[in-house]
Design a protein around this motif. Structure first.
Motif, mmCIF file in Angstrom:
data_model
loop_
_atom_site.group_PDB
_atom_site.id
_atom_site.type_symbol
_atom_site.label_atom_id
_atom_site.label_comp_id
_atom_site.label_asym_id
_atom_site.label_seq_id
_atom_site.Cartn_x
_atom_site.Cartn_y
_atom_site.Cartn_z
ATOM 1 N N LEU A 5 0.946 -1.232 -0.056
ATOM 2 C CA LEU A 5 -0.087 0.050 -0.110
ATOM 3 C C LEU A 5 0.769 1.094 0.143
ATOM 4 N N LYS A 6 0.654 2.059 -0.765
ATOM 5 C CA LYS A 6 1.353 3.368 -1.135
ATOM 6 C C LYS A 6 0.630 4.380 -0.945
ATOM 7 N N ARG A 22 -5.558 13.180 4.375
ATOM 8 C CA ARG A 22 -4.485 13.235 5.210
ATOM 9 C C ARG A 22 -3.672 11.902 5.129
ATOM 10 N N ALA A 23 -2.300 11.986 4.976
ATOM 11 C CA ALA A 23 -1.405 10.671 4.925
ATOM 12 C C ALA A 23 -1.440 10.046 6.335
ATOM 13 N N ILE A 24 -1.250 8.644 6.157
ATOM 14 C CA ILE A 24 -1.487 7.782 7.076
ATOM 15 C C ILE A 24 -0.249 6.902 7.254
ATOM 16 N N ASP A 25 -0.198 6.149 8.404
ATOM 17 C CA ASP A 25 0.968 5.085 8.442
ATOM 18 C C ASP A 25 -0.095 3.888 8.452
ATOM 19 N N TRP A 26 0.550 2.668 8.516
ATOM 20 C CA TRP A 26 -0.192 1.410 9.107
ATOM 21 C C TRP A 26 0.569 0.724 10.233
ATOM 22 N N GLY A 30 3.361 -1.010 5.146
ATOM 23 C CA GLY A 30 2.461 -1.075 4.190
ATOM 24 C C GLY A 30 2.191 -2.310 3.245
ATOM 25 N N GLN A 31 2.933 -3.219 3.463
ATOM 26 C CA GLN A 31 2.901 -4.619 2.888
ATOM 27 C C GLN A 31 1.872 -5.358 3.320
ATOM 28 N N VAL A 37 -3.769 -1.645 9.900
ATOM 29 C CA VAL A 37 -4.861 -0.574 10.672
ATOM 30 C C VAL A 37 -4.221 0.825 10.195
ATOM 31 N N ALA A 38 -5.219 1.621 9.747
ATOM 32 C CA ALA A 38 -4.660 3.027 9.473
ATOM 33 C C ALA A 38 -4.458 3.727 10.953
ATOM 34 N N ARG A 39 -3.418 4.410 10.860
ATOM 35 C CA ARG A 39 -2.746 5.200 11.959
ATOM 36 C C ARG A 39 -2.203 6.671 11.576
ATOM 37 N N ALA A 40 -2.353 7.551 12.605
ATOM 38 C CA ALA A 40 -1.890 8.861 12.417
ATOM 39 C C ALA A 40 -1.251 9.304 13.715
#
Length: 183
Positions: free
Chosen positions: A97-98, A105-109, A121-122, A130-133
């Protein structure tokens, strides 16, 4: 994903579907294309190597919710190993996932089995991301992500006597926080 061997042709296809998620009433998951076609491949076109990497292909995943919801994804497919999914009998494909955003809003995983630890993000077999910020789970109305698909075949997968079709398949699933990660 699928392919045909040519020398014999090899047709390579990856079929990616959107599965109805746990929040069907509130959120809808869609993919930009349900099939990636690598076309016919001639084994004589490749230099002798232990494996052959096919070019990266991309598609987009979108989630749209009518009410704010937590965003978590998983890919359901046949595991090739802990790092990818089966492609034909011997190959594998990987999903990353990119450029993922929730409500712009940009998120991390983070993986559900490694809470608090960011991941690349693989999408791995048996794993839910899970999407995280800022280290916290994200709730939102819209998730967008580019999915890069990288496929690899061992060289002997191209040793066929007639046209052969290779495929890999699976589906993306939007996951409710109540659903266990191994479902």
């Amino acid at each position: 994903m699928a392919a045909k061997l040519i020398g014999l042709p090899l047709a390579l296809f990856c079929t990616v579907l959107a599965a109805p998620g746990a929040w069907a009433e509130n959120c809808q998951l869609s993919v930009s294309q349900s099939r990636i076609d690598y076309g016919a491949i001639r084994r004589d076109a490749f230099v002798e190597r232990a494996s052959m990497v096919l070019g990266t292909r991309s598609l987009h995943v979108n989630v749209l919710c009518t009410e704010p919801a937590p965003m978590a994804l998983r890919f359901i497919g046949v595991a090739a190993d802990g790092q990818g999914f089966m492609f034909g009998r011997q190959g594998r494909f990987r999903l990353s996932l990119k450029h993922t955003q929730v409500d712009g809003r940009a998120i991390d995983w983070a993986a559900t089995h490694l809470p608090g630890e960011p991941v690349s993000g693989q999408l791995l077999p048996g794993q839910t991301l899970v999407a995280r910020a800022a280290g916290l789970p994200v709730v939102g109305l819209r998730l967008t992500a580019r999915v890069d698909i990288d496929t690899e075949l061992p060289a002997d997968a191209l040793e066929v006597r007639s046209e052969t079709r290779l495929e890999g398949q699976g589906s993306f699933e939007l996951v409710s926080s109540a659903a266990p990660p191994n479902q």
